[in-house]
Design an enzyme around this catalytic site. Structure first.
Site, short mmCIF file in Angstrom:
data_model
loop_
_atom_site.label_atom_id
_atom_site.label_comp_id
_atom_site.label_asym_id
_atom_site.label_seq_id
_atom_site.Cartn_x
_atom_site.Cartn_y
_atom_site.Cartn_z
N TYR A 1 82.59 -17.39 -11.99
CA TYR A 1 81.26 -17.85 -12.38
C TYR A 1 80.74 -17.00 -13.53
CZ TYR A 1 81.26 -20.33 -7.86
OH TYR A 1 81.56 -21.13 -6.78
N GLY B 1 71.72 -23.76 -4.65
CA GLY B 1 71.52 -22.95 -5.86
C GLY B 1 70.10 -23.14 -6.33
N GLN C 1 72.94 -20.03 -16.95
CA GLN C 1 71.82 -20.93 -17.18
C GLN C 1 70.47 -20.23 -17.20
OE1 GLN C 1 71.84 -24.15 -14.37
NE2 GLN C 1 72.85 -25.52 -15.79
N GLN D 1 62.42 -23.58 -5.91
CA GLN D 1 63.47 -24.44 -5.37
C GLN D 1 64.05 -23.86 -4.08
OE1 GLN D 1 65.90 -24.42 -8.94
NE2 GLN D 1 65.43 -26.57 -9.33
N ASN E 1 64.03 -25.85 -0.53
CA ASN E 1 65.28 -26.24 0.12
C ASN E 1 65.48 -25.59 1.49
OD1 ASN E 1 65.88 -27.78 -2.12
ND2 ASN E 1 67.32 -26.32 -2.99
N SER F 1 88.98 -22.89 -0.44
CA SER F 1 88.05 -23.84 -1.04
C SER F 1 88.80 -25.00 -1.66
CB SER F 1 87.19 -23.15 -2.11
OG SER F 1 86.31 -24.07 -2.74
#
Length: 336
Positions: free
Chosen positions: A54, A285, A27, A291, A295, A152
């Site tokens: 990923y 993320g 991204q 950000q 956070n 996970s």
């Protein structure tokens, strides 16, 4: 930054952990990704979570490069194995001994390190004997390529079986990495009690429900341009479960709670998952350094019981609590 033990292990990790699932290598540009990692370091984050799948291995490379020059002993680097990587050949997926052994070597090379602090089974492999998988993990620990092993999105039953085998083989599962947020609480009835009993800690992903709990998605309105809900490559399919007016309206009712506590909506959501005493860390993320700085302010926040009750009242019956969702959303056969 506050630090917590990972389960009953002696490993301490930053309770806010930086993850690069949907950003690095896909991204955002590498330069921006590096700035986000450096912002995390500046904010006191020492724990970084990634996976070989990923961006088809690119995310590990970007993270490794961004961490170059840092004191390795001061970091906790996590990665995962299961999903298809490379050309997705017949042995490029799953938890077979072959795929695990090849994958750990590839991950270490891309991350630029001799070992990872935590190596995680990214899903449960229904087509490989659990004994084979756990033996491979035991060997990786003995070789010093991973210090700890986790899983996970495993069910409570799968976690219990894996934990029993790991003890027989001379190591322990120390962590579980499930989705967990105010809206998605499927781990609370079965996974969390099992993990408490076994000494396994949760490293939760998507604490802000893919961005829904920031309040930026308004009922009756189109999603903001460039947001995750509009990005087919960036998780639009996963966020779709929350993108209905009932959910979005209830989320807006959380704003007064956040305001009264002096928190942003995102900070409230992250602090909420950290209230659970079985949660060792919340993964955040970022596509912008700002950000990260916002956070990370959720670290160390304690939400009063009265505010926790207001949150439950505001969300009501839109919360997903069915423990069967973990198995329902898991792959029943290995991806081709």
């Amino acid at each position: 930054m506050d630090f917590r033990y990972l389960g009953n292990s002696g490993l301490k990790i930053s309770e806010i952990t930086y993850g690069n699932w949907l950003t690095h290598g896909s991204q955002v540009e590498n330069e921006v990704a590096t700035k986000c990692v450096h912002a995390a370091l500046d904010a006191g984050i020492t724990t970084f979570d990634t996976a070989d799948v990923y961006a088809n291995t690119k995310a590990e490379t970007v993270l490794g490069e961004a961490l170059q020059g840092q004191r390795r002993e001061s970091l906790e680097i996590f990665t995962k194995v299961y999903w298809p990587t490379g050309p997705a050949g017949h042995n490029d997926v799953g938890l077979s001994r072959k795929h695990i052994m090849e994958s750990i070597n590839g991950s270490l090379r891309r991350l630029g390190t001799d070992y990872v602090d935590l190596y995680q089974a990214h899903r449960y492999d229904t087509e490989t004997p659990l004994e084979e998988t756990m033996q491979a993990f035991a060997d990786i620990v003995r070789q010093g390529k991973a210090l700890y092993i986790g899983v996970s999105e495993w069910t409570a039953e799968q976690i219990r079986a894996g934990h029993a085998l790991s003890r027989e083989l001379g190591f322990s599962l120390v962590s579980s990495q499930p989705q967990y947020s105010m809206l998605w609480r499927v781990i609370e009835d079965e996974v969390v009690p099992t993990c408490r009993e076994l000494g396994i800690g949760q490293i939760v992903w998507s604490p802000i429900a893919q961005g829904v709990l920031t309040g930026k998605y308004q009922p009756g309105q189109e999603p903001p341009a460039g947001s995750r809900a509009t990005d087919e490559k960036g998780g639009a399919d996963m966020i779709s479960r929350f993108m209905n007016d009932d959910v979005l309206t209830r989320v807006q009712d959380l704003r007064p709670v956040a305001d009264d506590l002096g928190l942003s909506m995102a900070q409230l959501a992250i602090a909420w998952v950290l209230q659970n005493d079985n949660v060792s860390a919340a993964i955040i993320g970022a596509s912008r350094p700002e950000q990260v700085y916002d956070n990370v302010k959720a670290a160390g926040v304690r939400i009063p019981e009265e505010a926790m009750a207001r949150i439950d009242e505001a969300l009501g019956d839109i919360v997903e609590r069915d423990p069967g969702k973990t198995a329902e959303t898991a792959p029943q056969t290995r991806p081709a």
